[in-house]
Design a protein around this motif. Structure first.
Motif, PDB file in Angstrom:
ATOM      1  N   THR A 296       3.605 -10.679  -2.953  1.00 38.36           N
ATOM      2  CA  THR A 296       3.436  -9.541  -2.468  1.00 38.36           C
ATOM      3  C   THR A 296       4.945  -8.976  -1.896  1.00 38.36           C
ATOM      4  O   THR A 296       5.134  -7.825  -1.863  1.00 38.36           O
ATOM      5  CB  THR A 296       2.650  -9.504  -1.020  1.00 38.36           C
TER       6      THR A 296
ATOM      7  N   THR B 238       5.803   4.011   1.527  1.00 41.53           N
ATOM      8  CA  THR B 238       5.809   3.413  -0.122  1.00 41.53           C
ATOM      9  C   THR B 238       5.477   1.994  -0.080  1.00 41.53           C
ATOM     10  O   THR B 238       4.932   1.618  -1.042  1.00 41.53           O
ATOM     11  CB  THR B 238       7.259   3.428  -0.555  1.00 41.53           C
TER      12      THR B 238
ATOM     13  N   ALA C 172      -2.033  -8.173  -0.247  1.00 43.37           N
ATOM     14  CA  ALA C 172      -1.370  -8.462   0.859  1.00 43.37           C
ATOM     15  C   ALA C 172      -2.415  -8.966   2.351  1.00 43.37           C
ATOM     16  O   ALA C 172      -2.106  -9.799   3.008  1.00 43.37           O
ATOM     17  CB  ALA C 172      -0.590  -7.261   1.477  1.00 43.37           C
ATOM     18  N   LYS C 173      -3.710  -8.121   2.136  1.00 39.76           N
ATOM     19  CA  LYS C 173      -4.415  -8.566   3.178  1.00 39.76           C
ATOM     20  C   LYS C 173      -5.243  -9.953   2.909  1.00 39.76           C
ATOM     21  O   LYS C 173      -5.463 -10.747   3.575  1.00 39.76           O
ATOM     22  CB  LYS C 173      -5.918  -7.558   3.000  1.00 39.76           C
TER      23      LYS C 173
ATOM     24  N   LYS D 297       8.638  -1.655  -5.213  1.00 41.28           N
ATOM     25  CA  LYS D 297       8.432  -0.390  -4.765  1.00 41.28           C
ATOM     26  C   LYS D 297       9.378   0.184  -4.077  1.00 41.28           C
ATOM     27  O   LYS D 297       9.606   1.465  -3.797  1.00 41.28           O
ATOM     28  CB  LYS D 297       7.109  -0.338  -3.777  1.00 41.28           C
TER      29      LYS D 297
ATOM     30  N   LYS E 195       2.638   0.552   1.741  1.00 40.24           N
ATOM     31  CA  LYS E 195       1.406   0.610   2.219  1.00 40.24           C
ATOM     32  C   LYS E 195       0.935  -0.861   1.745  1.00 40.24           C
ATOM     33  O   LYS E 195       1.434  -1.554   0.817  1.00 40.24           O
ATOM     34  CB  LYS E 195       0.623   1.628   1.472  1.00 40.24           C
ATOM     35  N   VAL E 196       0.140  -1.294   2.800  1.00 39.56           N
ATOM     36  CA  VAL E 196      -0.613  -2.594   2.637  1.00 39.56           C
ATOM     37  C   VAL E 196      -1.477  -2.869   1.611  1.00 39.56           C
ATOM     38  O   VAL E 196      -2.438  -1.814   1.500  1.00 39.56           O
ATOM     39  CB  VAL E 196      -1.145  -3.232   4.152  1.00 39.56           C
ATOM     40  N   THR E 197      -1.459  -3.798   0.810  1.00 35.51           N
ATOM     41  CA  THR E 197      -2.361  -3.752  -0.477  1.00 35.51           C
ATOM     42  C   THR E 197      -3.419  -4.671  -0.151  1.00 35.51           C
ATOM     43  O   THR E 197      -3.370  -5.360   0.879  1.00 35.51           O
ATOM     44  CB  THR E 197      -1.402  -4.215  -1.877  1.00 35.51           C
ATOM     45  N   LYS E 198      -4.428  -4.743  -1.149  1.00 39.28           N
ATOM     46  CA  LYS E 198      -5.586  -5.736  -0.963  1.00 39.28           C
ATOM     47  C   LYS E 198      -5.269  -7.166  -1.148  1.00 39.28           C
ATOM     48  O   LYS E 198      -5.311  -8.036  -0.259  1.00 39.28           O
ATOM     49  CB  LYS E 198      -6.557  -5.609  -2.080  1.00 39.28           C
TER      50      LYS E 198
ATOM     51  N   ASP F 171       6.512  -7.778  -4.849  1.00 39.31           N
ATOM     52  CA  ASP F 171       5.763  -6.008  -4.977  1.00 39.31           C
ATOM     53  C   ASP F 171       6.414  -4.967  -4.296  1.00 39.31           C
ATOM     54  O   ASP F 171       6.856  -4.068  -4.482  1.00 39.31           O
ATOM     55  CB  ASP F 171       4.325  -6.203  -4.920  1.00 39.31           C
ATOM     56  N   TYR F 172       6.558  -5.313  -3.028  1.00 42.66           N
ATOM     57  CA  TYR F 172       7.299  -4.615  -2.046  1.00 42.66           C
ATOM     58  C   TYR F 172       8.577  -4.283  -2.504  1.00 42.66           C
ATOM     59  O   TYR F 172       9.080  -2.966  -2.180  1.00 42.66           O
ATOM     60  CB  TYR F 172       6.949  -5.056  -0.597  1.00 42.66           C
TER      61      TYR F 172
END
Length: 221
Positions: free
Chosen positions: A205, A120, A127-128, A212, A122-125, A208-209
């Motif tokens: 981020t 759940t 986060a990149k 989630k 997952k690396v988001t844009k 956000d994590y």
């Protein structure tokens, strides 16, 4: 475990992370700064290549998926530790570094706790972009260290009044003090601005994590 080229590049990046700190144990500055900068930038470049090659060659593996975020975090955490350790402990540097380090530990703890449901997170844009900004900021701060120590070497033995006159243009700049101090100042400011931007993205981020992960943290689920 599958040892393909993307996974090998990721492993090299993971091993390069402590190498950044080792440079300062075996080399004097500014050579340590140079070696750390080159090693860090080279390792950061592999971060793009291993992901690109894994997707292009369809060589995505569980090993790579595990090692990639670990290598990224190790690079950032160790490099920040070195930079803060060799700095004047300015709060403008320590505060964003603390935010970044806290978030990385916090999210890693969340992933470990969630176990099989960690998918759940997952690396988001975003986060990149966070990771990219962190690496650019760190590279610029290493460059600032290079300028700083070359300036110190070039001004060694000069009194403060002479240095001021040289920088003001009243005396001939034989040793190139002006361009070295300009590089030092601009790299310092740019590195700090980028680090604060990275800290802001890191904080966002992280929130956000956590949001989630919240449904999976309720008792009885």
């Amino acid at each position: 475990m599958t040892w393909n080229i993307p996974n090998i590049l990721t492993t090299i990046r993971l091993l390069a992370a402590p190498g950044v700190a080792v440079m300062f144990l075996y080399f004097n500055r500014p050579y340590a700064d140079w070696f750390a900068l080159v090693l860090f930038v080279s390792a950061a470049i592999t971060d793009w290549f291993d992901g690109y090659l894994a997707r292009a060659w369809k060589q995505t593996t569980k090993l790579g998926a595990m090692l990639d975020p670990i290598a990224d975090k190790a690079m950032v955490v160790i490099a920040l530790m070195v930079i803060v350790g060799y700095s004047s402990m300015s709060p403008w540097l320590v505060l964003p570094a603390t935010v970044i380090l806290f978030r990385e530990v916090f999210v890693s703890g969340l992933r470990e706790y969630l176990g099989d449901t960690a998918g759940t997170l997952k690396v988001t844009k975003l986060a990149k972009w966070k990771t990219t900004t962190q690496m650019i900021a760190i590279a610029v701060l290493f460059a600032q260290g290079v300028f700083e120590h070359y300036f110190g070497m070039s001004s060694f033995g000069m009194d403060d009044a002479l240095i001021i006159d040289v920088l003001a243009g009243a005396e001939e700049d034989v040793n190139g003090l002006r361009w070295k101090v300009t590089g030092m100042v601009w790299a310092g400011y740019a590195g700090l601005w980028l680090l604060w931007l990275a800290a802001a993205l890191t904080f966002i981020t992280g929130i956000d994590y956590f949001n989630k992960a919240t449904p999976h943290l309720k008792d009885g689920e």
